[in-house]
Design an enzyme around this catalytic site. Structure first.
Site, PDB file in Angstrom:
ATOM      1  N   GLU A 249      29.814  48.336  37.680  1.00 32.07           N
ATOM      2  CA  GLU A 249      30.665  49.182  36.839  1.00 32.07           C
ATOM      3  C   GLU A 249      30.916  48.400  35.563  1.00 32.07           C
ATOM      4  OE1 GLU A 249      31.098  52.149  37.439  1.00 32.07           O
ATOM      5  OE2 GLU A 249      30.648  52.201  39.579  1.00 32.07           O
ATOM      6  N   CYS A 283      38.442  50.138  31.199  1.00 35.45           N
ATOM      7  CA  CYS A 283      37.042  50.441  30.891  1.00 35.45           C
ATOM      8  C   CYS A 283      36.896  51.893  30.467  1.00 35.45           C
ATOM      9  CB  CYS A 283      36.144  50.109  32.074  1.00 35.45           C
ATOM     10  SG  CYS A 283      36.673  50.838  33.610  1.00 35.45           S
TER      11      CYS A 283
HETATM   12  O1  TXE Z   1      34.221  40.025  32.136  1.00 26.04           O
HETATM   13  P1  TXE Z   1      32.917  39.291  32.582  1.00 26.04           P
HETATM   14  P2  TXE Z   1      35.608  39.398  31.729  1.00 26.04           P
HETATM   15  C1  TXE Z   1      34.333  43.468  29.299  1.00 26.04           C
HETATM   16  C2  TXE Z   1      35.240  43.378  28.118  1.00 26.04           C
HETATM   17  C3  TXE Z   1      35.708  41.989  28.153  1.00 26.04           C
HETATM   18  C4  TXE Z   1      34.516  41.281  28.684  1.00 26.04           C
HETATM   19  C5  TXE Z   1      34.844  39.988  29.348  1.00 26.04           C
HETATM   20  O2  TXE Z   1      34.519  43.655  26.956  1.00 26.04           O
HETATM   21  O3  TXE Z   1      36.052  41.490  26.904  1.00 26.04           O
HETATM   22  O4  TXE Z   1      33.938  42.183  29.605  1.00 26.04           O
HETATM   23  O5  TXE Z   1      35.786  40.176  30.416  1.00 26.04           O
HETATM   24  C6  TXE Z   1      32.118  36.910  36.640  1.00 26.04           C
HETATM   25  N1  TXE Z   1      27.157  36.115  37.603  1.00 26.04           N
HETATM   26  N2  TXE Z   1      34.971  44.055  30.436  1.00 26.04           N
HETATM   27  O6  TXE Z   1      35.576  37.963  31.386  1.00 26.04           O
HETATM   28  O7  TXE Z   1      32.676  38.110  31.745  1.00 26.04           O
HETATM   29  C7  TXE Z   1      33.383  36.467  35.940  1.00 26.04           C
HETATM   30  O8  TXE Z   1      33.765  35.179  36.383  1.00 26.04           O
HETATM   31  C8  TXE Z   1      28.113  36.626  38.391  1.00 26.04           C
HETATM   32  C9  TXE Z   1      34.653  45.408  30.667  1.00 26.04           C
HETATM   33  O9  TXE Z   1      36.544  39.759  32.776  1.00 26.04           O
HETATM   34  O10 TXE Z   1      31.892  40.329  32.688  1.00 26.04           O
HETATM   35  C10 TXE Z   1      34.337  37.558  36.388  1.00 26.04           C
HETATM   36  O11 TXE Z   1      34.784  37.314  37.711  1.00 26.04           O
HETATM   37  N3  TXE Z   1      29.394  36.762  37.989  1.00 26.04           N
HETATM   38  C11 TXE Z   1      34.984  45.836  32.022  1.00 26.04           C
HETATM   39  C12 TXE Z   1      33.467  38.792  36.379  1.00 26.04           C
HETATM   40  O12 TXE Z   1      32.132  38.313  36.471  1.00 26.04           O
HETATM   41  C13 TXE Z   1      29.707  36.392  36.740  1.00 26.04           C
HETATM   42  C14 TXE Z   1      36.219  45.319  32.625  1.00 26.04           C
HETATM   43  C15 TXE Z   1      33.591  39.622  35.114  1.00 26.04           C
HETATM   44  O13 TXE Z   1      33.334  38.761  34.017  1.00 26.04           O
HETATM   45  C16 TXE Z   1      28.746  35.857  35.882  1.00 26.04           C
HETATM   46  C17 TXE Z   1      36.492  43.963  32.257  1.00 26.04           C
HETATM   47  C18 TXE Z   1      27.409  35.729  36.352  1.00 26.04           C
HETATM   48  N4  TXE Z   1      26.420  35.262  35.591  1.00 26.04           N
HETATM   49  C19 TXE Z   1      35.863  43.376  31.198  1.00 26.04           C
HETATM   50  N5  TXE Z   1      29.356  35.571  34.703  1.00 26.04           N
HETATM   51  C20 TXE Z   1      34.925  47.301  32.173  1.00 26.04           C
HETATM   52  N6  TXE Z   1      34.460  48.027  31.166  1.00 26.04           N
HETATM   53  O14 TXE Z   1      35.279  47.799  33.213  1.00 26.04           O
HETATM   54  C21 TXE Z   1      30.650  35.925  34.841  1.00 26.04           C
HETATM   55  N7  TXE Z   1      30.870  36.401  36.070  1.00 26.04           N
END
Ligand code: TXE
Length: 483
Positions: A249, A283
């Protein structure tokens, strides 16, 4: 109101474990306040968690159905009974207002209740066979060990629905929350330990995204992920190596259309709520407002007034309507996004600036851009902050074309009093969720949640579609010899 410092550990194979690298979280409403002290585990401990979940799988899969449902229901009861405590922790760690935090904790409890009932709704189908004396049955089995990876914007609801869904269908779980906000996941682990989930069925690991995620995805049969689109791509690439089933998602660039015939009071309220409330960190938040010319100027004027009227402040202050941005990285990105809009020539008619409050925090005012065009960067890239841009259009057809003009297709909406326009938009919108006269954000747990690629990938979360992800189907042909 400040609180104690949560000492949060990892929960692996039924025991609490301290990792090698300690870190703290701070309150985005008050950077002088430490909220939690945690430690990150490395690949070896994540591997142990995956092994524990693998060992626990046969026992949990065969666990008495009523007993499994009872455990989930009790976890839901406790989440709700402790909603004020969990909500306050959430507000302190993530920056949502206290009512939002409590609401989210209650939602987490409701998700456990919903999935407790799913346990006893075991699905199966029976078919006649082409062959005499045979029949065919299609049953569902647990997918296996589920890796659940969650972001920072819903620190209790998201872990809850992923974990409850996985457990309900007989899977074991390893959860990795965002290191920005691990506190609620720790409380969830404590609740699941307290209700008596068997050893290894649920595990919590706190760690760096890639290092932790890679081990989880390698060893799991399925990974459910919510987060940014780019991270989602990395998760999918990793999952491809082991052909691990994936549910993603991801981001949205959600559009809300206001037509000339809309009930404007409702439309303004709806657009403002979805764009700015919860600091725009949903989101499904509205980021693009597409307005037909007959009401355009009025909409901009009224929304500007609305943006300026919000009380921005400490998440725990009773009169706060919008809390701070959740973390420094997002705060910097939001302000940079506003700069980009200005550089591109959009007109900033309200907000979009950092402001100071009685405590040091990541406060910014809700931003409204007018005179933005479809081609601008700000209308194509997710901002994930309280930033809304308005695009003027001639009619419904153009509105639909603009709404569908971005890659990201998670949620969309329309404000209109015309049944015809509403239905046309509903049919032609490419978003996974379409809202008529109601905010693009604000979802219910008994129906599917998600969008088309690249906003989402794999079976939708929640509701009846959960079974598609959390189970594998088995088709059995039986020659019973009875004609
Ligand atoms: O998300 P991340 P974050 C978007 C929004 C925000 C950005 C960063 O733009 O500014 O994402 O938010 C883990 N393999 N959204 O930091 O970086 C990480 O540790 C596996 C949109 O929360 O995507 C965290 O637990 N896992 C969104 C999770 O992934 C990995 C909602 C999410 O991290 C990884 C929230 C990897 N390689 C943020 N790298 C929506 N639209 O619903 C990181 N993680």
């Amino acid at each position: 109101m400040t609180g104690t410092i949560l000492q949060g550990q990892n929960f692996i194979d039924g025991g609490w474990r301290t990792g090698a690298v300690g870190f703290e979280t701070r309150n985005p409403s008050d950077l002088d306040e430490v909220v939690g002290a945690y430690s990150k585990v490395g690949a070896a401990e994540v591997d142990e968690a995956m092994a524990a979940a693998t060992r626990a799988l046969p026992g949990w899969r065969g666990f008495n159905m009523q007993a499994r449902a009872d455990l989930l229901r009790k976890a839901g009861d406790l989440l709700m009974a402790r909603a004020i405590e969990i909500g306050a922790l959430l507000s302190r760690e993530e920056g949502k207002t206290l009512p939002e935090g409590i609401g989210e904790a209650n939602r987490a409890g409701q998700c456990f209740h919903y999935f407790a009932a799913e346990v006893v709704r075991a699905q199966g189908e029976w078919y006649n066979s082409m062959r005499d004396g045979h029949n065919v049955i299609v049953t569902r089995e647990p997918v296996g060990v589920v890796a659940a990876i969650t972001p920072w914007n819903f620190p209790i609801a998201l872990p809850a629905w992923k974990v409850a869904g996985a457990l309900a269908f007989g899977n074991t779980v390893v959860l990795k929350p965002s290191s920005f906000v691990p506190g609620c996941a720790v409380l969830l682990a404590r609740i699941l330990e307290y209700v008596g989930l068997p050893q290894g069925v649920f595990n919590l690991v706190i760690g760096d995204g890639r290092a932790t995620g890679d081990v989880m995805i390698d060893r799991a049969q399925a990974v459910t992920f919510t987060g940014g689109t780019e991270t989602g791509r990395a998760v999918l690439r990793k999952a491809a190596e082991t052909m691990t089933k994936a549910q993603l998602e991801l981001g949205g660039k959600n559009a809300f259309v206001i037509l000339d015939d809309a009930d404007l009071d409702l439309a303004i309220e709806t657009a403002a709520n979805a764009a700015w409330v919860q600091t725009g960190q949903r989101c499904t938040a509205t980021e693009r407002l597409i307005v037909t010319r007959g009401v355009h100027d009025q909409v901009v004027e009224r929304l500007a007034a609305k943006a300026q009227g919000y009380r921005i402040g400490h998440a725990l202050d009773a009169d706060t309507q919008i809390g701070p941005v959740a973390n420094e990285k997002q705060f910097a990105e939001n302000l940079a996004f506003v700069e980009t809009g200005l550089r591109e020539g959009a007109e900033l008619v309200a907000g979009g600036v950092a402001v100071e409050r009685r405590t040091r925090g990541y406060y910014m005012t809700p931003a409204l851009f007018a005179r933005s065009t479809e081609a601008m960067h700000i209308n194509h890239h997710e901002s994930f902050g309280p930033i809304l841009s308005v695009i003027a259009v001639d009619d419904l057809d153009q509105a639909i074309a603009v709404a569908n003009g971005t890659e990201l297709a998670l949620s969309s909406g329309i404000a209109t009093t015309s049944l015809h326009s509403a239905e046309k938009f509903r049919r032609e919108s490419k978003a996974g969720m379409v809202m008529v006269n109601t905010p693009t954000a604000g979802l219910e747990y008994h129906v599917p949640l998600g969008g088309r690629s690249p906003s989402g990938f794999g079976p939708r979360e929640n509701g009846a579609s959960s079974a598609e992800f959390f189970t594998e189907s088995k088709t059995s042909y039986i020659n019973h010899g009875v004609n």
